[in-house]
Write a protein that holds these residues in place. Structure first.
Motif, mmCIF file in Angstrom:
data_model
loop_
_atom_site.group_PDB
_atom_site.id
_atom_site.type_symbol
_atom_site.label_atom_id
_atom_site.label_comp_id
_atom_site.label_asym_id
_atom_site.label_seq_id
_atom_site.Cartn_x
_atom_site.Cartn_y
_atom_site.Cartn_z
ATOM 1 N N ASP A 17 0.805 -1.223 0.000
ATOM 2 C CA ASP A 17 0.000 0.000 0.000
ATOM 3 C C ASP A 17 0.839 1.274 0.000
ATOM 4 O OD1 ASP A 17 -2.311 -1.521 0.088
ATOM 5 O OD2 ASP A 17 -2.390 -1.537 2.274
ATOM 6 N N GLY A 18 2.140 1.154 0.257
ATOM 7 C CA GLY A 18 2.976 2.336 0.423
ATOM 8 C C GLY A 18 2.994 3.252 -0.782
ATOM 9 N N GLY A 19 3.209 2.704 -1.969
ATOM 10 C CA GLY A 19 3.293 3.519 -3.177
ATOM 11 C C GLY A 19 2.001 4.259 -3.479
ATOM 12 N N SER A 20 0.881 3.572 -3.348
ATOM 13 C CA SER A 20 -0.401 4.218 -3.637
ATOM 14 C C SER A 20 -0.704 5.323 -2.626
ATOM 15 C CB SER A 20 -1.534 3.185 -3.646
ATOM 16 O OG SER A 20 -1.644 2.533 -2.394
ATOM 17 N N LEU A 21 -0.284 5.133 -1.380
ATOM 18 C CA LEU A 21 -0.493 6.177 -0.372
ATOM 19 C C LEU A 21 0.301 7.433 -0.718
ATOM 20 C CD1 LEU A 21 -0.400 4.020 2.895
ATOM 21 C CD2 LEU A 21 -2.347 5.365 2.077
ATOM 22 N N LEU A 22 1.528 7.254 -1.166
ATOM 23 C CA LEU A 22 2.336 8.411 -1.568
ATOM 24 C C LEU A 22 1.716 9.127 -2.762
ATOM 25 C CD1 LEU A 22 5.968 7.001 -1.256
ATOM 26 C CD2 LEU A 22 4.984 8.853 0.109
ATOM 27 N N GLN A 23 1.251 8.366 -3.745
ATOM 28 C CA GLN A 23 0.651 8.972 -4.928
ATOM 29 C C GLN A 23 -0.628 9.722 -4.576
ATOM 30 O OE1 GLN A 23 0.449 5.452 -7.452
ATOM 31 N NE2 GLN A 23 2.127 6.246 -8.712
ATOM 32 N N ARG A 24 -1.437 9.132 -3.716
ATOM 33 C CA ARG A 24 -2.681 9.786 -3.294
ATOM 34 C C ARG A 24 -2.406 11.098 -2.574
ATOM 35 N NH1 ARG A 24 -5.735 5.466 0.175
ATOM 36 N NH2 ARG A 24 -6.852 7.353 0.796
ATOM 37 N N ALA A 25 -1.285 11.162 -1.867
ATOM 38 C CA ALA A 25 -0.930 12.382 -1.142
ATOM 39 C C ALA A 25 -0.344 13.446 -2.058
ATOM 40 C CB ALA A 25 0.058 12.051 -0.027
ATOM 41 N N GLY A 26 -0.092 13.103 -3.329
ATOM 42 C CA GLY A 26 0.403 14.081 -4.289
ATOM 43 C C GLY A 26 1.899 14.109 -4.486
ATOM 44 N N PHE A 27 2.592 13.070 -4.025
ATOM 45 C CA PHE A 27 4.048 13.031 -4.196
ATOM 46 C C PHE A 27 4.420 12.549 -5.593
ATOM 47 C CE2 PHE A 27 3.878 12.830 0.456
ATOM 48 C CZ PHE A 27 4.840 13.769 0.782
ATOM 49 N N ALA A 28 5.482 13.127 -6.116
ATOM 50 C CA ALA A 28 6.040 12.677 -7.389
ATOM 51 C C ALA A 28 7.189 11.709 -7.112
ATOM 52 C CB ALA A 28 6.548 13.875 -8.187
ATOM 53 N N LEU A 29 7.509 10.895 -8.107
ATOM 54 C CA LEU A 29 8.621 9.955 -8.034
ATOM 55 C C LEU A 29 8.600 9.124 -6.750
ATOM 56 C CD1 LEU A 29 11.425 12.433 -9.223
ATOM 57 C CD2 LEU A 29 10.021 10.896 -10.635
ATOM 58 N N PRO A 30 7.458 8.506 -6.407
ATOM 59 C CA PRO A 30 7.376 7.746 -5.153
ATOM 60 C C PRO A 30 8.203 6.464 -5.223
ATOM 61 C CG PRO A 30 5.402 7.397 -6.453
ATOM 62 C CD PRO A 30 6.204 8.454 -7.174
ATOM 63 N N VAL A 31 8.890 6.171 -4.146
ATOM 64 C CA VAL A 31 9.670 4.935 -4.024
ATOM 65 C C VAL A 31 9.389 4.330 -2.658
ATOM 66 C CG1 VAL A 31 11.971 3.903 -3.956
ATOM 67 C CG2 VAL A 31 11.491 5.777 -5.549
ATOM 68 N N VAL A 32 9.151 3.031 -2.643
ATOM 69 C CA VAL A 32 8.896 2.308 -1.391
ATOM 70 C C VAL A 32 9.791 1.085 -1.351
ATOM 71 C CG1 VAL A 32 7.190 1.042 -0.016
ATOM 72 C CG2 VAL A 32 6.492 3.087 -1.282
ATOM 73 N N ASP A 33 10.493 0.904 -0.254
ATOM 74 C CA ASP A 33 11.270 -0.314 -0.076
ATOM 75 C C ASP A 33 11.260 -0.704 1.387
ATOM 76 O OD1 ASP A 33 14.208 0.482 1.106
ATOM 77 O OD2 ASP A 33 13.384 2.083 -0.137
ATOM 78 N N THR A 34 11.806 -1.855 1.696
ATOM 79 C CA THR A 34 11.811 -2.336 3.066
ATOM 80 C C THR A 34 13.233 -2.588 3.537
ATOM 81 O OG1 THR A 34 11.564 -4.646 2.367
ATOM 82 C CG2 THR A 34 9.549 -3.419 2.861
ATOM 83 N N GLN A 35 13.436 -2.419 4.833
ATOM 84 C CA GLN A 35 14.715 -2.670 5.461
ATOM 85 C C GLN A 35 14.480 -3.643 6.615
ATOM 86 O OE1 GLN A 35 17.761 -1.371 4.562
ATOM 87 N NE2 GLN A 35 16.798 -0.406 2.809
#
Length: 269
Positions: free
Chosen positions: A182-200
């Motif tokens: 869900d991380g990428g879609s949440l960033l896009q919905r908030a209006g962020f450009a170039l969203p990147v999601v990864d895990t550590q």
């Protein structure tokens, strides 16, 4: 008119109480926060950009502020926002007490916002991301790191099996966490450009599993749900859980989200 607001999951007051209680011995249990802060610093250094005005918030934000050196020349001026005053680094400006979902700043006033170990305890994560986007200047960077869905999965399973087996009931003792997908879609919905999601993933080995509970309490990460467990964990249930965890690796899976406030100069996806 009926209230259509979503029911609260987390209690900000209880969250602050947990963090305040942990503040005096926090440094003895901050291994997770140290790793999160170091990872955020690595990401900032790879951007190769100097940020004039930055907002850091979350329990690990002070550790990041302390790691910033004049030689690195990454951040010029930092404002700290926190829910526990004792965890603020002395090098930052005086902390401003506020929730991530209601930042007390005007639009477009920062070119960097970093949230560390905070958003997993937010009731309205989409609103918190929208707020971060709102206070960023065009081409400003947002970084967030917080525990994701597979964090403490072994503990969650051990608690569930032990309580059901011994008491016949199940109490909510480990909070729900965000799904990675869900991380990428949440960033896009908030209006962020170039969203990147990864895990550590951070794997910890305990010779005695009771230390896990001590660390969670010491870092202020025990449960803060509004409808949490109404009774303390029974000794026989705890003994069963500790036996189940003995020899197991404990995994903290950190979800790292990065995104940029849109600007015409940015590359198109």
């Amino acid at each position: 008119m009926a209230d259509t607001a979503s029911p609260s999951i987390f209690s900000p007051k209880l969250r602050q109480k947990r963090l305040d209680r942990a503040a005096s011995t926090f440094a003895q249990h901050d291994f997770l926060h140290q790793r999160v802060a170091a990872d955020a610093l690595d990401r900032l250094e790879t951007v190769q950009k100097r940020f004039e005005h930055a907002l850091f918030y979350g329990p690990a934000a002070a550790l990041l502020a302390a790691q910033l050196t004049p030689e690195a020349d990454v951040v010029h001026k930092t404002i700290a926002g926190e829910s526990a005053k004792q965890l603020i680094a002395s090098g930052a400006q005086a902390p401003i007490m506020a929730q991530a979902s209601a930042l007390p700043f005007p639009d477009q006033c920062f070119d960097l916002v970093v949230s560390l170990m905070a958003l997993h305890a937010e009731d309205d994560l989409p609103r918190a991301l929208i707020e971060a986007r709102r206070v960023l200047k065009p081409d400003g960077l947002f970084i967030a790191s917080f525990p994701a869905e597979r964090t403490l999965s072994g503990l969650r399973e051990a608690l569930r099996e032990a309580e059901v087996k011994i008491t016949g009931a199940l109490s909510p003792r480990v909070p729900p966490l965000v799904a990675i997908k869900d991380g990428g879609s949440l960033l896009q919905r908030a209006g962020f450009a170039l969203p990147v999601v990864d895990t550590q993933p951070i794997t910890v080995q305990y010779t005695n599993p009771i230390r896990l509970f001590q660390d969670l309490r010491g870092m202020g990460e025990t449960a803060t749900m509004v409808k949490g467990a109404r009774t303390a964990l029974r000794r026989d249930v705890l003994a069963n859980v500790l036996a189940a965890l003995e020899g197991q690796d404990i995994v903290f899976e950190m979800l790292v989200m990065t995104g940029w406030a849109p600007h015409p100069s940015q590359p198109k996806p």
